[in-house]
Design an enzyme around this catalytic site. Structure first.
Site, PDB file in Angstrom:
ATOM      1  N   SER A 143       0.223   7.870  -3.195  1.00 46.71           N
ATOM      2  CA  SER A 143       1.292   8.316  -4.081  1.00 46.71           C
ATOM      3  C   SER A 143       2.510   8.769  -3.274  1.00 46.71           C
ATOM      4  CB  SER A 143       0.761   9.415  -5.002  1.00 46.71           C
ATOM      5  OG  SER A 143       1.655   9.700  -6.039  1.00 46.71           O
ATOM      6  N   GLU A 237       0.150   0.614 -13.627  1.00 40.82           N
ATOM      7  CA  GLU A 237       0.816   1.844 -13.183  1.00 40.82           C
ATOM      8  C   GLU A 237       2.328   1.748 -13.329  1.00 40.82           C
ATOM      9  OE1 GLU A 237      -0.250   3.805  -9.542  1.00 40.82           O
ATOM     10  OE2 GLU A 237      -1.859   2.370  -9.206  1.00 40.82           O
ATOM     11  N   HIS A 267      -3.847   5.684 -11.301  1.00 39.57           N
ATOM     12  CA  HIS A 267      -3.033   5.963 -10.132  1.00 39.57           C
ATOM     13  C   HIS A 267      -3.870   6.664  -9.053  1.00 39.57           C
ATOM     14  CE1 HIS A 267       0.517   7.061  -7.836  1.00 39.57           C
ATOM     15  NE2 HIS A 267       0.146   8.336  -7.859  1.00 39.57           N
TER      16      HIS A 267
END
Length: 303
Positions: A143, A237, A267
């Site tokens: 991320s 996503e 995610h």
């Protein structure tokens, strides 16, 4: 391959319990109080890990001793959440097949620390790790941490720092201009990330910095002569476009990249190793990727 029941349940919980809370979050400190204990409990892995706290390059870190090389893992959390402790399980799983050390820097988070402080701290820690490592260094992150890892790679190449042997990026957030079409296209399909919150979170991190700066958005970076990069992302996503654009950028600037777009998932689902089979399979693919590279890698980081 059909989605596992475990992932189906996790997606339902994320969509109905977590996503609405994330969409309304305005106070990072309060959100940390809720998410950090939960993450440490759920994401710690299946067996106790003998991590210890150290300071490396002036940065507080969590360290797990193995030997022969190092996994340098940059945790995610939208630049504002989670910690080195919350991501210990995934980092240890990446290192375990190779008997490597693990280092997770506890970089300063937004909004208390503005860009580029997190990257500066990650860089200082990485330089010290690379200088001391007796084997290859694997750079990894998820991320926002995946974005920081790739921004660090751009900085490594720009400054001539020791190269990692490979880079692993899980659903990296790499375009802070928010120009990726999947942010809008997958706003409903993404089971956990609220598209309406990304501008607020981005601004908490940049605090006046330029989104087009490749040290903020590595999708604008230069990756010529860089190490092999593996990017994993899910097709539903909101950050799908980030991974796709990142892969094109690496390839277009002369780098080497493998992009694995997985069926609908979650995610940074790799964090749920041991809980969902999709995470275990994705990490097995990382093992295969790294084995191919390490067979021909030098015994210490290249310069």
């Amino acid at each position: 391959m059909s989605r596992s029941r475990a992932l189906t349940r996790l997606r339902w919980l994320a969509r109905h319990l977590e996503k609405p809370v994330l969409a309304r979050a305005r106070r990072p400190w309060l959100h940390r109080l809720r998410t950090e204990p939960m993450a440490r409990l759920l994401l710690r892995g299946r067996k106790p890990l003998a991590y210890r706290s150290e300071t490396i390059g002036g940065v507080a870190c969590r360290v797990l001793k193995g030997g022969g090389g190092t996994v340098f893992y940059v945790h995610g959390g939208a630049f504002i959440l989670f910690s080195a402790r919350s991501h210990q399980g995934l980092a240890a799983r990446l290192a375990q097949p190779f008997g490597f050390d693990v280092v997770l820097p506890e970089y300063a988070r937004a909004p208390e620390a503005a860009f580029p402080r997190a990257l500066d701290e990650v860089t200082a820690c990485y330089e010290a790790v690379a200088a001391a490592s007796v084997g290859p260094v694997i750079l990894a992150g998820d991320s926002a941490g995946g974005g920081l890892a790739l921004a660090l790679l751009h900085r490594i190449l720009h400054r001539g720092l020791p190269l990692p042997a490979a880079v692993l990026a899980f659903s990296p957030w790499v375009d802070l201009t928010l120009s990726g079409p999947s942010i809008a296209a997958n706003a409903k399909s993404d089971p956990i990330l609220p598209a309406n919150a990304v501008t607020m979170v981005r601004d908490m991190y940049l605090q006046g910095g330029f989104a087009e700066d490749p040290e903020a958005s590595p999708v604008f970076g230069d990756f010529a002569n860089g190490p092999p990069v593996l990017i994993q992302v899910c097709e539903d996503e909101i950050l799908l476009s980030d991974s796709q654009a990142m892969a094109r950028r690496i390839e277009g600037t002369g780098g080497r990249v493998t992009l694995q777009v997985l069926p609908e998932g979650l995610h940074a689902f790799q964090l749920f190793l041991g809980w969902i089979p999709e995470a275990d399979r994705a990490l097995d693919a990382c093992d295969d990727f790294l084995r191919q590279i390490l067979l021909s890698a030098p015994s210490s980081p290249a310069t």
